[in-house]
Motif scaffolding. Structure first.
Motif, mmCIF file in Angstrom:
data_model
loop_
_atom_site.group_PDB
_atom_site.id
_atom_site.type_symbol
_atom_site.label_atom_id
_atom_site.label_comp_id
_atom_site.label_asym_id
_atom_site.label_seq_id
_atom_site.Cartn_x
_atom_site.Cartn_y
_atom_site.Cartn_z
ATOM 1 N N VAL A 1 33.051 44.791 38.686
ATOM 2 C CA VAL A 1 31.970 44.678 38.562
ATOM 3 C C VAL A 1 31.195 43.963 37.545
ATOM 4 O O VAL A 1 30.325 43.003 37.741
ATOM 5 C CB VAL A 1 31.308 46.285 38.162
ATOM 6 N N GLU A 2 32.069 43.567 36.634
ATOM 7 C CA GLU A 2 31.725 42.839 35.315
ATOM 8 C C GLU A 2 31.707 41.239 35.903
ATOM 9 O O GLU A 2 30.863 40.494 35.582
ATOM 10 C CB GLU A 2 32.630 43.113 34.452
ATOM 11 N N ARG A 3 32.503 41.032 36.727
ATOM 12 C CA ARG A 3 33.042 39.742 37.065
ATOM 13 C C ARG A 3 31.910 39.301 37.985
ATOM 14 O O ARG A 3 31.165 38.306 38.052
ATOM 15 C CB ARG A 3 34.114 39.260 37.940
ATOM 16 N N ARG A 4 31.682 40.091 39.050
ATOM 17 C CA ARG A 4 30.568 39.863 40.105
ATOM 18 C C ARG A 4 29.124 39.817 39.802
ATOM 19 O O ARG A 4 28.307 38.856 39.865
ATOM 20 C CB ARG A 4 30.742 40.833 41.319
ATOM 21 N N LEU A 5 28.658 40.721 38.961
ATOM 22 C CA LEU A 5 27.549 41.066 38.517
ATOM 23 C C LEU A 5 27.162 40.149 37.307
ATOM 24 O O LEU A 5 26.132 39.668 37.144
ATOM 25 C CB LEU A 5 26.941 42.341 38.057
ATOM 26 N N ARG B 1 33.757 44.442 51.809
ATOM 27 C CA ARG B 1 34.240 43.733 53.015
ATOM 28 C C ARG B 1 33.877 42.024 52.983
ATOM 29 O O ARG B 1 35.071 41.692 53.243
ATOM 30 C CB ARG B 1 33.413 44.367 54.266
ATOM 31 N N GLU B 2 32.912 41.667 52.411
ATOM 32 C CA GLU B 2 32.652 40.336 52.561
ATOM 33 C C GLU B 2 33.042 39.466 51.225
ATOM 34 O O GLU B 2 33.351 38.403 51.302
ATOM 35 C CB GLU B 2 31.101 40.134 52.870
ATOM 36 N N ASP B 3 32.978 40.267 50.095
ATOM 37 C CA ASP B 3 33.304 39.777 48.750
ATOM 38 C C ASP B 3 34.152 40.061 48.082
ATOM 39 O O ASP B 3 34.446 39.598 46.853
ATOM 40 C CB ASP B 3 31.797 39.394 48.046
ATOM 41 N N GLY B 4 34.978 41.089 48.634
ATOM 42 C CA GLY B 4 36.054 41.712 47.525
ATOM 43 C C GLY B 4 35.342 42.360 46.320
ATOM 44 O O GLY B 4 35.991 42.869 45.486
ATOM 45 N N PHE B 5 34.014 43.013 46.433
ATOM 46 C CA PHE B 5 33.447 43.524 45.338
ATOM 47 C C PHE B 5 33.724 45.229 45.459
ATOM 48 O O PHE B 5 33.251 45.900 46.289
ATOM 49 C CB PHE B 5 31.970 43.472 45.608
ATOM 50 N N ASP B 6 34.584 45.527 44.338
ATOM 51 C CA ASP B 6 35.015 46.940 44.269
ATOM 52 C C ASP B 6 34.338 47.523 43.131
ATOM 53 O O ASP B 6 34.528 47.509 42.007
ATOM 54 C CB ASP B 6 36.510 46.763 43.993
ATOM 55 N N ILE B 7 33.322 48.193 43.564
ATOM 56 C CA ILE B 7 32.300 48.987 42.586
ATOM 57 C C ILE B 7 33.250 50.125 41.708
ATOM 58 O O ILE B 7 32.571 50.557 40.707
ATOM 59 C CB ILE B 7 31.316 49.503 43.202
ATOM 60 N N THR B 8 34.202 50.552 42.155
ATOM 61 C CA THR B 8 35.140 51.298 41.458
ATOM 62 C C THR B 8 35.903 50.725 40.218
ATOM 63 O O THR B 8 36.609 51.311 39.485
ATOM 64 C CB THR B 8 36.088 52.175 42.309
ATOM 65 N N ASP B 9 36.041 49.066 40.264
ATOM 66 C CA ASP B 9 36.682 48.630 39.376
ATOM 67 C C ASP B 9 35.842 48.082 38.359
ATOM 68 O O ASP B 9 35.047 47.214 38.710
ATOM 69 C CB ASP B 9 37.560 47.545 40.072
#
Length: 221
Positions: free
Chosen positions: A48-52, A36-44
């Motif tokens: 995941v690679e970009r954010r983490l 919701r806040e960061d556009g972090f889609d754990i199914t993509d």
């Protein structure tokens, strides 16, 4: 705890937000991530690679507070006849595969001797299932439990003091559970957060890989 660094994934949800707030209240420096806040889609995988991959650890505590009960506009199945392939695939993507993609980064992000917890659910217990139903949700959480257990074994090969567990928070007052109010004792998010933090703070390395409820009691697989 002053100086503690924590990462909360799913921090815009009812339990995730409460966990982040409870950690900040005890002096921790909290990094929050959410769709919701960061556009972090754990199914993509790319998301995941970009954010983490952009995060700089180590974190003393990592909490994964993500999950869905059913796809939007739907509810859990009450019978085998109600199973829908797309709905089931969606639950596995969010509840099991997404956390697995996150846990791939755990060895790099978790501090030596650090602790990590992934929110599961008692209904994911095969041994505790006496009434059936909710097939996709149950199965996706059972798959999550297996991922957590296996990841903990691998983590221990590199850091015997590290802890990774699956956690059952109880029935918490969130939008997630609003449709089921009255069927089970429900607790406010702040109380659930305190319970979960007390459990993970009190675990020993020998308990890593286990499945524990909000009281710290082991849940059968």
């Amino acid at each position: 705890m002053p100086g503690e660094r924590a990462l909360v994934i799913g921090a815009s949800g009812g339990i995730g937000a409460a966990l982040a707030e409870a950690l900040e209240a005890r002096g921790a420096q909290v990094t929050r991530l959410s769709r919701r806040e960061d556009g972090f889609d754990i199914t993509d995988t790319g998301s995941v690679e970009r954010r983490l991959g952009a995060l700089e650890g180590p974190y003393d505590l990592i909490l994964v507070a993500t999950g869905i009960l059913a796809p939007e506009g739907q509810g859990p199945e009450k019978s085998l006849a109600a199973i829908d392939a797309r709905a089931m695939a969606r639950l596995f993507a969010v509840n099991a595969i997404g956390p697995a993609l996150i846990l791939r980064h755990l060895p790099r992000l978790l501090a030596s001797g650090g602790r990590a917890g992934v929110l599961s659910a008692r209904v994911g217990s095969i041994g505790d299932n006496a009434i059936g139903g909710w097939h996709s949700y149950r199965a996706s959480k059972a798959a999550l439990n297996q991922v957590v257990h296996g990841a903990a074994i691998e983590l221990a090969r590199h850091d015997r003091a590290a802890i990774l567990v699956a956690l059952h928070p109880g029935t918490v007052e969130t939008g997630f559970t609003a449709a089921y109010a009255g069927r089970h004792r429900m607790v406010p998010g702040a109380e659930a957060a305190r319970n979960l933090l007390a459990v993970i703070d009190g675990l020993a390395p020998a308990q890593s890989g286990g499945f524990y409820d909000w009281r710290g009691e082991a849940v059968p697989w």
